[in-house]
Scaffold this motif. Structure first.
Motif, PDB file in Angstrom:
ATOM      1  N   GLU A   1     -12.515   7.590  -7.973  1.00  0.00           N
ATOM      2  CA  GLU A   1     -13.471   9.368  -8.948  1.00  0.00           C
ATOM      3  C   GLU A   1     -14.602   9.246  -8.869  1.00  0.00           C
ATOM      4  OE1 GLU A   1     -12.832   7.721 -12.733  1.00  0.00           O
ATOM      5  OE2 GLU A   1     -10.818   7.680 -13.110  1.00  0.00           O
TER       6      GLU A   1
ATOM      7  N   HIS B   1     -16.780   9.216 -15.503  1.00  0.00           N
ATOM      8  CA  HIS B   1     -15.801   9.367 -14.383  1.00  0.00           C
ATOM      9  C   HIS B   1     -15.078  10.552 -14.099  1.00  0.00           C
ATOM     10  CE1 HIS B   1     -13.785   5.531 -16.535  1.00  0.00           C
ATOM     11  NE2 HIS B   1     -14.913   5.027 -16.468  1.00  0.00           N
ATOM     12  N   SER B   2     -14.140  10.711 -13.109  1.00  0.00           N
ATOM     13  CA  SER B   2     -13.095  11.868 -13.091  1.00  0.00           C
ATOM     14  C   SER B   2     -11.880  11.493 -13.624  1.00  0.00           C
ATOM     15  CB  SER B   2     -13.424  11.918 -11.953  1.00  0.00           C
ATOM     16  OG  SER B   2     -14.918  12.345 -11.537  1.00  0.00           O
TER      17      SER B   2
ATOM     18  N   GLU C   1     -15.933  12.905 -17.951  1.00  0.00           N
ATOM     19  CA  GLU C   1     -14.350  12.819 -17.353  1.00  0.00           C
ATOM     20  C   GLU C   1     -14.853  14.421 -16.209  1.00  0.00           C
ATOM     21  OE1 GLU C   1     -12.119  10.719 -16.439  1.00  0.00           O
ATOM     22  OE2 GLU C   1     -11.521   9.761 -18.123  1.00  0.00           O
TER      23      GLU C   1
ATOM     24  N   HIS D   1     -13.060   3.216 -11.928  1.00  0.00           N
ATOM     25  CA  HIS D   1     -12.664   3.506 -11.270  1.00  0.00           C
ATOM     26  C   HIS D   1     -13.097   3.798  -9.761  1.00  0.00           C
ATOM     27  CE1 HIS D   1     -10.845   4.070 -15.347  1.00  0.00           C
ATOM     28  NE2 HIS D   1     -10.173   3.284 -14.341  1.00  0.00           N
TER      29      HIS D   1
ATOM     30  N   ARG E   1      -7.493   3.582  -7.860  1.00  0.00           N
ATOM     31  CA  ARG E   1      -8.123   3.059  -9.349  1.00  0.00           C
ATOM     32  C   ARG E   1      -7.823   2.193 -10.080  1.00  0.00           C
ATOM     33  NH1 ARG E   1      -8.366   5.817 -13.841  1.00  0.00           N
ATOM     34  NH2 ARG E   1      -7.974   5.128 -16.328  1.00  0.00           N
TER      35      ARG E   1
HETATM   36 CA   LIG Z   1     -11.708   7.330 -14.917  1.00  0.00          CA
END
Ligand SMILES: [Ca+2]
Ligand SMILES: [Ca+2]
Ligand SMILES: [Ca+2]
Ligand SMILES: [Ca+2]
Ligand SMILES: [Ca+2]
Ligand SMILES: [Ca+2]
Lengths: 335, 335, 335, 335, 335, 335
Positions: free
Chosen positions: E63, E146-147, E211, E60, E102
Motif C-alpha cells: 500500500e 492504508h490503501s 484507505e 501493509h 501485505r
Molecule cells: Ca491495509
C-alpha cells in the motif's frame, strides 16, 4: 490442561556408568511422517556423576567444528578416561544441522533464541526445553560450541557470557581462559535472555561459548583449535587428565561494546571490505564499500566504523541488504 | 522463419570515440513485466578502434572481484588514457549477478555453458549470442574474469584456455603471463566447447581467464590481484600505458590434468579437508573425510587423492552430496 | 485486551429443526485477500436437541473416507430420520483439505496438535478453538474420522482414546465396538493433550476415533467400512433407527504399547518392508531394510522390531529419513 | 562446433571380465557445485561378451522394485555365475532417484521422454544420450524396470513395446513371457518415440519393460515378482543358468487400446474409485466419482468408462485435477 | 526471565528539536545474517513537544500512497514549519514493504493483527510492540495510512475506528472529517482488537485511518488525495499552519455494517463484477459471477449482495477461491 | 526418428455441422500424473465450412475478458446463427489460465513466444504447434484476445499485426477497424516472429489482436468492449448476421514506434506515474519517479519519456526493478 514435562524420550540412562551412544526423540507429526520423531543424537560417557559437563554442538546448523570434534569424543573417548559424566549433544538442533541452515527448517526458529523452550511448542522449542529442563539440572558446566556460520567470518575465540554473579563469573572466565583460543571475547547478544548460554548462566552452570572461523565451511586450523580447546576445558574441569595445552592468543578479554560496534549495510549491493580480521581500526574511518553491479556508473557507498578496536568479524556473502552486519569491532573489556 | 540477428538493442555506438556508459537490453516478457527488458550494463571507452579488448565480468553471478574492478574502470578510466577500444561488460549475466547465483534465475542456465547462444532462446542464451555474434567480431582480445564462486575456494590465478593454434596459444600464454597472478593454470572444463573463453579462442581472440579466491565473498587481497592483473594485460596489449607491474607467483604453468585430479564426494555429509590451498599432495593419500553429524557413532569416510600435485581448489560449503567436487589438484603443464 | 470468544461466524442456527447446510467463516487477512474468510463447511441436521453428535472429518487434509461419508450424510440424510441433532463438519481443517496436506498450508500446523485452540491465533488455532469452545459444549458425543494419511497404511480400525473416568471409558468402548471396524485399538499419541479426541474426552463427550486404510488414496473397501461404521455409531447412540450392522473384525482391543512399538528409520534411503499389515511379528526380528539406491554396492541396513504383536501400520512413501515411522506394532490391550 | 560424443566418463572397462561396481559421471556445473559431477551407478558383471544385457532401473525416480532387485544383483551375483555380460544401471536417472520424483529435479525432465538424448543438453538428456549412444551399441537385450510410480497403482506386469519388425517382436514376446508376471501388456505411450524401450527396439535390442505395483511405495509381493522376473529373463537369455520359474498370471497379452481406455478427471476434487485393479468393466458404466469436499452440498460428478476391459491401473493420490488419469482399462491384444 | 522492554534501538532522540532522519533497528539473527538488524525508517521533526503526532505508513507492504506522502514530509518539511512533534514511520512493516507484500515475509504475520506486540516475538511482533509501547505513550494523535492493497480496490476514504469513549470519538470524527477524503467510513475489522488503530484508540490517541485506491499500484489521484489529507489533519491538529483544504466527497459517515456486507466467493474461478465502485446496490441483486475458464461449457455462478448500500470495495485479482472477498458494501452509519 | 504430427487428440470433428463443446488433450507425464493429459477447451460451432474463424483467448493466463466473452459464445451461440465455422479456444494456454499466470507454470514459457511450436516439446510448445499446424490450416481468420495482464494497464484497443503483404494488411486493417475499440494500435513486439498473430499473418490469415484494460482484473467496461468487438468482427466477416455496432474511439491507427517509446525503470523501488492512460506527453518530460521506501531520506529518481505521443500503457504493480516497463507511448502510425 497444562503440560510441563518434556515429551522427548530416550533409551539412555543418565545414571549408568559407561558409554551410551543414542538419541533423544521428539514426536513430530508432519505431512510425510504422521507418527515419526526427530532424533537428536545424545551420548553419555560416565564414570561417576561429578562433575557433569554438557558438550553442545549444532546450536546452529551451519557451524561444523563443534559437531566434528564432539563426534570424535563420542566415538573415541573411553569411559575409563573420564572422571564424572559427559553429556554430549553434537547436533542439538538436528533439523538445522541436517539442512546446514542456521535456523531450523521445521519452524524457521533460531534455537538460540528459544530458551527456555516450550514442552508443547514447535520442535525447536521442544529441544531447547529438553536441554534447559532435563539436561541443565543434571550438570555443573556447559560448553556451547559455535562457529561463525554461513554469514560471518570470525576470529576463532572462546566466548564469555555476561554473568551477574561475581563468583560464577570468575569460574566462567577461568574456563574460557582454559580453552586457549586465539581470542577471548564477551558477547551479550544485545542482552537477549533466550540464548542457551545466558540460560545456563542463570541456571548457575559454568559456561563457555566459542566462535570458530565460520563462513559455513570447515578448516583444518579451526578444527585443531576447537579440538584442543574442548580437551583443555575438560582438563581444567578435571573430567579428563592432563594439563591444559597452551595456544597462541591475544591476551585479555575483549567485548563487543554496543550497537556502534556493528557496521550495518545501508544499501543493497556487494560489500567490499577494506580490512581483514584482526586489523586495528579507528572510529570514523571507512570499513568498506557497497557496489551496485547492475549499475556500474553509480559510485559505491562507503560504510564507516562507528567504534574503534579490532576487526573481530566480517560478513562472508558478498551480497548485502540494508541492516546486514558487514563488520564487527571488538574492544578491550573493562573490568 | 529463421532469426539470426540478436534482438538485444543499445544506444551505444561502438564507433564513437569517448566514453559511453549504458546498457544493452534484451526484451523479456514475463508474468510481472510483460513488455520489459533485461538491461545488461555495457560501456565503451574508445580512442581509436585498435586494439579492441572485451573485459567481461559476471559470467557467473556470485564472483565479485571482476565486476568490482571493471566498475572502477567504467567510472574512472578516461578515454584519453586509452589507445584503442575497451568494451566493458562488468555484469554480463545480469540476472545471475542480481541474484548472486552462479546460474541465471530466469532459466537456470550456466551462461558459460551456453555459447555460442541462441538469438531467440532464453535470456541467458540471448546474452551469450550477443557476446559471440556482436561483440567477438569487433574484438582482438577477450578477458573473462572469474572467481571461485560460492562453492569453491581457489588459488588466485590467471587461466589459459587450451588452443589448437600454436601462434594464438603463444599470444594467449604471453597475455596470461602478463596478468601476474600468483598462479597460472590451464583449465579445459572437460573439453566443453560452450564456454565463453573456448568460443573466443575459436574466434581467434587473444584470451585470458581468471579465477580469484572465490567462496562467494570479496577479499581485499583478491581485489588487489584482479585490479593489478587487468591493468597489466591492458598494458601488455598496449591499450593503456606503462610497464607490467610484477607480482609474486608460482613459476610456470599448471594444469588440471584429468578427471583423476578431482576429489569427488562419495557420501552425503560434512566434508573436513585435511589440507589448505597450495599444499603439495600425493596420489593415494587422504584428502579429507566426510562426517555424518546426524549419526555421530558412524565412522567418517575418508576421501583419497586420485592424482598428485598441489591443492588448487577446495569446496567451500561444508555440506556435500555424492559427486560434489571437494578438492582439485593441479600439476605442472607439459609442453 | 483479552478475547475469549471465537471470531468465527455462521448463519446456521443450532437450535432450529431441519437441515441447514452452510459454513462457519473465520476472518483471514492475507496478501491476496485482505478482507476474506476461511469457510469451513458446517451442517446441522436436527430433530430435537438430544442427543447431539458431532461428526468431524478432515482433521487431517489427506484423509478422505471420513469427508466422503460425511458428505453423503450432508446431502442424503433427512431430518425426519434423525432423533436429536447432528453437527457435521466434514472438512474441519478446510485449508489442509483443499491442499490435500496433513497440516494446514496457512500456518503449517497440525490441527490435531492445536486443541483447545486460540480465538486470536492462526487459522488452524481459531478453528480448533471454535470446535472446543462452541461445538463441544453443545454435544454429547464426538466422532473424529481419520485415515492413515499420505505417510501411513493402517488396518481400518475404530480408535479408543484413553480416558481416566471409568464410566465414560465404558461408554467410549461401547461406541467404538459399535463402529464394527476390522480392528479396535487404543492410541495415546504419546499422551499428547492437544488432540481433538483427548480434548473431547476431557470435556466428557462419548468419543470415537477411526483410522481407515490411508496412503493418501481412497479405496472402495475403506469407504464401505467407514460408511457402515458411522451409521452404526449413530444407531448405537439412538440418533438414527435400526440395529448395528455387524462386520468382520479382530476380537478385543489392541493398543500401541509404547515407544518400542514404533520402528523408526535410522538412515536416509528407501525402506523395503518384510511384512504386510496384520502379520504377527516378534520382538527382535527384522522389520525390513533401508536401501541406498545411489550407492548399490552398499549393503542395506536392516531395522528390527522393538516389540512384538501384529503389524498395525506401515510407512507408505518408499523414501525415509532418520526418525520416520516405518512400522507400528499393536499388542492386546490389558484391562 | 558440434559435439556428438558423450561427456560422461567412467573408470569401468566394458571389456574386462569380472565384476566392476562403479559410476559413470556427468559434469554438472551448478550454483553449489561449480566443478562437480552427477554420478550414475554403473556395474558390469562379465564373463565373456555375449550376450550383453542391460538391466535398467530408476528410469523414474519414484519406482523402487527395479532398483532394489538390481542392487541385489550388483552386490550378490558372482561373475562366474554369468555367461556373457550384464550392464547394470539400477538408478539411471540418479537425480530423480535421489529426490524420489518421477522427473529429474535438475531440469524437470522425464528421462523416458528424452531419448535419444543430447550430449550437451541438460543432465537428463546427457544420461539418455549415454544410454542410447554408449550402452545400446554394446548390447543384445534391454530390460527397463518400472513400477507405477507415485501417481498410479498398476497390476504387476511385464510390458511389451510395439515393434514393427516381426522377428524382433517375436523375440520380445518370448522374453516378456519369460518374465512370468501376473499380467502381460503392450503399452504404446501414445506412440511417443522418446522412451527408452521404443529407442531400444529401434536399435534392434530384445526389449522387456515392466510395471510393478507402484503408488510410490515398496511391497514385499512386488519385490518378489520383480526379483523372479529379472532372473527368469536372464535365464531365458542364457545369461544365468536354470529354467524359468513359473508364476501365476493372466494368460495372453493385453493392450491399452487407445485414448478411450483412459478415464480422465473432469473436475478438481477427490476421486473415489468404484473398482479395484483387475475388475472387469464395461464401456459406459461408472468408474468412480469426484467429490467436492470444500462444498459437501454439491453432488459428486461421476466418471464413466470410455472402453470396456479389465481395470489395469488406477490413480493413487486422492486429489485430482482435470486431465488426471483416474483409471486405465486394458483389453485383449489382437494379433 | 521476563522481558518487557523493546529491544529495538535507535540513535534518534525524541526530545531534541530539529529534524532527525534515521532508523530504529531490531536485532534479527537469521541464516544469511547472524548478527544483523531490521532497520525501520524513523524520522522525528520537532519544534516543541506538543502535540505529538505519529504518521504511520507501510502497515501493509503493498500500500504505497502513505509511504510516498510520508517520504515527501521526511525530505521536505522543515522543523520551523512545525508546532509540536511529528514522529514519521513511513514503512513501519519494513520487511513487508521491501517485499511489496501485505504480510511480512519474515514471519508471515499481518502487522495489523499483532498489536500490542511482543518484545521477544518475531520481527513483526517486535515492531508492533515498539509502536505500542514506545511511540504511543509519546503521542497525542495517530494517523495510519492504508490503501486497498494488492487484493482490493477501494473508494479513497478516511477511516473512523470504533471508539467507546464519546469524547474521543468526537475528536476522532473531527480529525477524520478534516482529512477531506471522498468518502468517510467506520471499519470495525470484525471487532479485532489487534489492529494498530484499535490499539491507539484504547491508548486514548486521536486516531485517523485511511484507505486509498489500492490494487497494489500507485495512481496520481490517490497520491493527491493522500497528500492533501495528511496535511489537512496536521493543520486541524495545529501541527502545521493554514486552513484545511476542502475536497469533494460524499457527505456523512458510512460503515461496513456486518458480515452480510461482504460478498464472498463460493467457488474457484474468475470473478466478473457487475458494478463499479460507488454504485448503489440492493440486497439480493447479483453482484457478479464466477467463470470456470477451464470448462467453458459450465454456466458461471452468480453471487448476490447480502446487504444493500454503495459498493465500497471490490476484489482486484480476477482469480478467486471460496471465501475470497469479492465485493464490500457500505451503508450510512447510524449515530 | 522425426515426429511432425501433433500428439494432441480430440473427439471433436471439425467437419461436422452443429456445436461440439470439448477438449483437445496433450499427453503430459509428470510426477503426480504419469499417464495424464492437459485438456485444452475446444469448441466448434459449424454451419458450413466457410469462412472459418479461430477465436483464441487465454494466450496469457492472466487476461480474462477474452476467455469470458468466448465462454459466452461457447454456451450461447446456436449453430443456426452461424454462417461458416467458428473454432473457439477460450483458454488456449490452459495451464497458465488455471494458474492465472502470464506464462505456463509447466515450463515457464510464454505461449506467445513459442510459435510455430514443437510437436515433442514441452506442453506450451505442443499447444502452439497444434494451433499453427492443425488449426491455422483450417482457417480464414484469427482473432487473438489479450488484455494487459497482471503487469500492465492498457487503453482497450484492437491491435494490428505488421504485415508485409499489402492486400492482407488492408483486410487486417478493415477487421481491426470493425472491432470498434476505443483505440487502434499496431504492435510489433520488437519484431518477434514467435507470436501467434505474426505466425497467423505469415500463414495468410486475416488477423486481429486486442489489448483490454489489464492489471489482472476484470472490469464491466472491458467485458462490454470485448463482447461487442468480437461480435463486430464476426459480423464484418459474415459469420454472424447484422451490422457492425459503432463504438466511441480515437480515430486512425497508432503504433509503438520503437524502443524509445518504452519508459524503463532504472532502479529498484516503487514507481509513481505522473500521468493517466490517454494523456498526451512530450519527449524529455518526466513520466514519473521511483521511490526508495526503505530509505525515505533518499531523493526519488525521475524517469523521462524517450518519445512523445499518448500514454498507451502503464505498469500496474507499484514495485519495479531495473528494466521493468513503466510507461508506453503510442504515436500516430504513418502509412
Ligand atoms: Ca491495509
Ligand atoms: Ca552460532
Ligand atoms: Ca566462474
Ligand atoms: Ca489423521
Ligand atoms: Ca515409470
Ligand atoms: Ca497478453
Amino acid at each position: 490442561m497444562t503440560v510441563t514435562r518434556s515429551i522427548g524420550f530416550t533409551d539412555i540412562d543418565f545414571d549408568r556408568n559407561g558409554k551410551q551412544v543414542g538419541f533423544v526423540s521428539f514426536p513430530s507429526s508432519v505431512h510425510d511422517d504422521a507418527w515419526g520423531v526427530i532424533r537428536v543424537p545424545l551420548t553419555v560417557i560416565r564414570n561417576g556423576a561429578t562433575p557433569t559437563v554438557i558438550l553442545q554442538g549444532g546450536n546452529h546448523g551451519d557451524e561444523y567444528e563443534g559437531p566434528i570434534v564432539l563426534g570424535e569424543i563420542v566415538r573415541g573417548l573411553r569411559p575409563e578416561a573420564v572422571s564424572g559424566r559427559l553429556i554430549v549433544v553434537p547436533a542439538v538442533n538436528l533439523p538445522a544441522v541436517e539442512a546446514s541452515r542456521r535456523v531450523s527448517p521445521l519452524d524457521d526458529l533460531n534455537f538460540n533464541r528459544t530458551f527456555p523452550g516450550d514442552p508443547l511448542g514447535s520442535t525447536t522449542q521442544q529441544i531447547s526445553h529438553y536441554v534447559s529442563s532435563v539436561l541443565f539440572p543434571l550438570a555443573d558446566a556447559f560448553i556451547d560450541l559455535h562457529s561463525g556460520g554461513s554469514s560471518l567470518s570470525i576470529i576463532p575465540s572462546a566466548v564469555l557470557e555476561p554473568c551477574a554473579d561475581p563468583a560464577l563469573d570468575a569460574r566462567n572466565r577461568a574456563a574460557v581462559e582454559a580453552f586457549q583460543a586465539p581470542f577471548k571475547v564477551q558477547i551479550a547478544n544485545f542482552g537477549d535472555p533466550r540464548t542457551s548460554t545466558s540460560t545456563a548462566v542463570r541456571a548457575g552452570l559454568i559456561t563457555v561459548g566459542t566462535e570458530m572461523a565460520g563462513t559455513g565451511t570447515v578448516t583444518p586450523e579451526a578444527v585443531r583449535i576447537c579440538r584442543r580447546g574442548v580437551a583443555n576445558v575438560l582438563r581444567h574441569l578435571g573430567v579428563i587428565e592432563g594439563a591444559v595445552e597452551r595456544g597462541e592468543g591475544t591476551p585479555g578479554f575483549h567485548t563487543i561494546a554496543g550497537t556502534a560496534s556493528y557496521v550495518m549495510a545501508s544499501e543493497s549491493g556487494i560489500f567490499e571490505p577494506y580490512h581483514e580480521l584482526g586489523a586495528p581500526v579507528d572510529k570514523g574511518t571507512p570499513a568498506g564499500r557497497i557496489h551496485f553491479l547492475e549499475n556500474p556508473g553509480r559510485e559505491p557507498t562507503e560504510l564507516v566504523f562507528g567504534a574503534g578496536g579490532v576487526v573481530y568479524g566480517k560478513r562472508h556473502p558478498g551480497r548485502v541488504r540494508p541492516g546486514n552486519c558487514c563488520m564487527v569491532v571488538a574492544s578491550p573489556l573493562e573490568d
